[in-house]
Scaffold this active site. Sequence first.
Site, PDB file in Angstrom:
ATOM      1  N   SER A   1       3.321  -2.140  10.196  1.00 19.42           N
ATOM      2  CA  SER A   1       4.740  -2.158  10.587  1.00 19.42           C
ATOM      3  C   SER A   1       5.194  -3.429  10.065  1.00 19.42           C
ATOM      4  O   SER A   1       6.404  -3.939  10.861  1.00 19.42           O
ATOM      5  CB  SER A   1       5.044  -1.747  12.015  1.00 19.42           C
ATOM      6  OG  SER A   1       4.714  -0.206  12.243  1.00 19.42           O
TER       7      SER A   1
ATOM      8  N   GLU B   1      -7.054   4.916   7.700  1.00 20.64           N
ATOM      9  CA  GLU B   1      -6.738   6.128   7.297  1.00 20.64           C
ATOM     10  C   GLU B   1      -8.052   6.938   6.644  1.00 20.64           C
ATOM     11  O   GLU B   1      -8.337   7.916   7.004  1.00 20.64           O
ATOM     12  CB  GLU B   1      -5.432   6.424   6.451  1.00 20.64           C
ATOM     13  CG  GLU B   1      -4.275   6.037   7.089  1.00 20.64           C
ATOM     14  CD  GLU B   1      -3.172   5.595   6.550  1.00 20.64           C
ATOM     15  OE1 GLU B   1      -3.012   5.386   5.287  1.00 20.64           O
ATOM     16  OE2 GLU B   1      -2.122   5.135   7.286  1.00 20.64           O
TER      17      GLU B   1
ATOM     18  N   GLY C   1       2.606  -1.062   4.249  1.00 20.09           N
ATOM     19  CA  GLY C   1       2.726   0.453   3.993  1.00 20.09           C
ATOM     20  C   GLY C   1       4.341   0.839   3.868  1.00 20.09           C
ATOM     21  O   GLY C   1       4.832   0.542   2.593  1.00 20.09           O
ATOM     22  N   GLY C   2       4.877   1.271   4.918  1.00 17.78           N
ATOM     23  CA  GLY C   2       6.268   1.943   4.454  1.00 17.78           C
ATOM     24  C   GLY C   2       7.186   0.945   4.152  1.00 17.78           C
ATOM     25  O   GLY C   2       7.950   1.323   3.160  1.00 17.78           O
TER      26      GLY C   2
ATOM     27  N   ASN D   1       0.933  -1.253  -0.092  1.00 20.18           N
ATOM     28  CA  ASN D   1       0.048  -0.052   0.012  1.00 20.18           C
ATOM     29  C   ASN D   1       0.887   1.301  -0.178  1.00 20.18           C
ATOM     30  O   ASN D   1       1.422   1.784   1.091  1.00 20.18           O
ATOM     31  CB  ASN D   1      -0.912  -0.136   1.141  1.00 20.18           C
ATOM     32  CG  ASN D   1      -1.715   1.149   1.375  1.00 20.18           C
ATOM     33  OD1 ASN D   1      -1.686   2.032   0.461  1.00 20.18           O
ATOM     34  ND2 ASN D   1      -2.495   1.277   2.592  1.00 20.18           N
ATOM     35  N   TRP D   2       1.011   1.745  -1.283  1.00 18.92           N
ATOM     36  CA  TRP D   2       1.981   3.112  -1.326  1.00 18.92           C
ATOM     37  C   TRP D   2       1.277   4.286  -0.625  1.00 18.92           C
ATOM     38  O   TRP D   2       1.923   5.190  -0.733  1.00 18.92           O
ATOM     39  CB  TRP D   2       2.505   3.174  -2.939  1.00 18.92           C
ATOM     40  CG  TRP D   2       3.342   1.988  -3.266  1.00 18.92           C
ATOM     41  CD1 TRP D   2       3.544   0.961  -2.759  1.00 18.92           C
ATOM     42  CD2 TRP D   2       3.845   1.998  -4.722  1.00 18.92           C
ATOM     43  NE1 TRP D   2       4.437   0.040  -3.569  1.00 18.92           N
ATOM     44  CE2 TRP D   2       4.471   0.701  -4.724  1.00 18.92           C
ATOM     45  CE3 TRP D   2       3.641   2.868  -5.816  1.00 18.92           C
ATOM     46  CZ2 TRP D   2       5.078   0.250  -5.622  1.00 18.92           C
ATOM     47  CZ3 TRP D   2       4.383   2.321  -6.762  1.00 18.92           C
ATOM     48  CH2 TRP D   2       4.904   1.203  -6.898  1.00 18.92           C
ATOM     49  N   LYS D   3      -0.126   4.207  -0.281  1.00 15.69           N
ATOM     50  CA  LYS D   3      -0.538   5.252   0.267  1.00 15.69           C
ATOM     51  C   LYS D   3      -0.331   6.467  -0.912  1.00 15.69           C
ATOM     52  O   LYS D   3      -0.190   6.475  -1.919  1.00 15.69           O
ATOM     53  CB  LYS D   3      -0.040   5.658   1.638  1.00 15.69           C
ATOM     54  CG  LYS D   3      -0.454   4.331   2.408  1.00 15.69           C
ATOM     55  CD  LYS D   3      -0.099   4.632   3.839  1.00 15.69           C
ATOM     56  CE  LYS D   3      -0.044   3.348   4.547  1.00 15.69           C
ATOM     57  NZ  LYS D   3      -0.274   3.507   6.068  1.00 15.69           N
TER      58      LYS D   3
ATOM     59  N   HIS E   1      -9.579   1.250   4.555  1.00 13.67           N
ATOM     60  CA  HIS E   1      -8.404   1.470   5.260  1.00 13.67           C
ATOM     61  C   HIS E   1      -8.664   2.465   6.416  1.00 13.67           C
ATOM     62  O   HIS E   1      -9.441   3.356   6.363  1.00 13.67           O
ATOM     63  CB  HIS E   1      -7.257   2.323   4.391  1.00 13.67           C
ATOM     64  CG  HIS E   1      -5.762   1.868   5.119  1.00 13.67           C
ATOM     65  ND1 HIS E   1      -5.380   2.970   6.083  1.00 13.67           N
ATOM     66  CD2 HIS E   1      -4.986   1.100   5.089  1.00 13.67           C
ATOM     67  CE1 HIS E   1      -4.232   2.606   6.305  1.00 13.67           C
ATOM     68  NE2 HIS E   1      -3.982   1.524   5.903  1.00 13.67           N
TER      69      HIS E   1
ATOM     70  N   GLU F   1      -5.486  -4.817  10.589  1.00 11.31           N
ATOM     71  CA  GLU F   1      -4.478  -3.871  10.733  1.00 11.31           C
ATOM     72  C   GLU F   1      -4.881  -2.816  12.057  1.00 11.31           C
ATOM     73  O   GLU F   1      -5.521  -2.017  12.111  1.00 11.31           O
ATOM     74  CB  GLU F   1      -4.373  -2.805   9.500  1.00 11.31           C
ATOM     75  CG  GLU F   1      -4.123  -3.296   8.229  1.00 11.31           C
ATOM     76  CD  GLU F   1      -3.578  -2.391   7.176  1.00 11.31           C
ATOM     77  OE1 GLU F   1      -2.529  -2.640   7.097  1.00 11.31           O
ATOM     78  OE2 GLU F   1      -4.343  -1.446   6.975  1.00 11.31           O
TER      79      GLU F   1
ATOM     80  N   GLY G   1       2.453   2.416  10.633  1.00  9.67           N
ATOM     81  CA  GLY G   1       3.430   3.335  10.328  1.00  9.67           C
ATOM     82  C   GLY G   1       4.071   3.783  11.941  1.00  9.67           C
ATOM     83  O   GLY G   1       4.587   4.602  11.888  1.00  9.67           O
TER      84      GLY G   1
HETATM   85  P1  PGA Z   1       2.655   0.298   7.579  1.00 12.46           P
HETATM   86  O1  PGA Z   1       1.416   0.363   7.063  1.00 12.46           O
HETATM   87  O2  PGA Z   1       3.253  -1.046   7.048  1.00 12.46           O
HETATM   88  O3  PGA Z   1       3.548   1.393   7.074  1.00 12.46           O
HETATM   89  O4  PGA Z   1       2.628   0.287   9.316  1.00 12.46           O
HETATM   90  C1  PGA Z   1       0.455  -0.620   6.915  1.00 12.46           C
HETATM   91  C2  PGA Z   1      -0.933   0.005   6.204  1.00 12.46           C
HETATM   92  O5  PGA Z   1      -1.545   1.018   6.516  1.00 12.46           O
HETATM   93  O6  PGA Z   1      -1.556  -0.693   5.402  1.00 12.46           O
END
Ligand code: PGA
Length: 254
Positions: free
Chosen positions: A214, A98, A235-236, A10-12, A96, A168, A174
Amino acid sequence: MSRRTFVAGNWKMNTRADAAVALAGAVRDGLPSDSRCEVALCPPSLYLHAVRQTLGDSPIGVGGQNLYPEADGAFTGEINAAMLVDVGCRYVILGHSERRQLMGETDQDVASKCRAALDAGLTPIVCIGETLEQREAEMTNSVVDSQIRGSLHGLSPEDAARIVLAYEPVWAIGTGRTATPEQAEAVHAFIRALLGELFGEAVANQIRIQYGGSVKPGNAAELLGQPNIDGALVGGASLKAEDFLGIIAAAPQS
Ligand code: PGA
């Protein structure tokens, strides 16, 4: 029954055009040809086409990060499921945390989006997870229970068999703070039992449940080795080809 491990990046709202193409190319080139893992990249919508082109005939799929659950019409700024399909998407991330927290998405919104995704032939990756406050108040299971019932509302067992869930925990996204494999497995097992109640055991045993929060090359093997953890939503660490490929390499190969 065996569920094929599924790792999605997930590159956001990260990466720009050149970086997106370079990253997709590096993941394409670095994925071992005998990898048994299903892999998807979810770049910002504007770069879906370029990433899809870059992946060429690689088995890696692309996915959107959201959609608007209506057919064509006067919805300025929105993108629907058919448009994601047009640019070669196989998947779409829905609900998600967010989007739930920052854009006010509700379980009902997620359910409409899920219906639209399935109708268009996309695989929805439906995200759920509790906040730190909710975990500390021992509400994890009840929060996840109501998010699943709400977000998957109206799905038949046949529909449900086509979705992917991503557990999640919001406090792990993050933050560098990962759920322990035991903490994650406990929630995944709870989710699978709930899916069994809602859609029958056979369907529940088919649905992949990714863990997200994470995930890194260093913790992926232990997480992905848990019986009810069938992949990762990353994500990251998906923004660096080496790290993302390291997570894929840590996935069980059977
Ligand atoms: P993260 O994000 O790996 O940076 O914690 C995961 C996500 O939000 O899908």
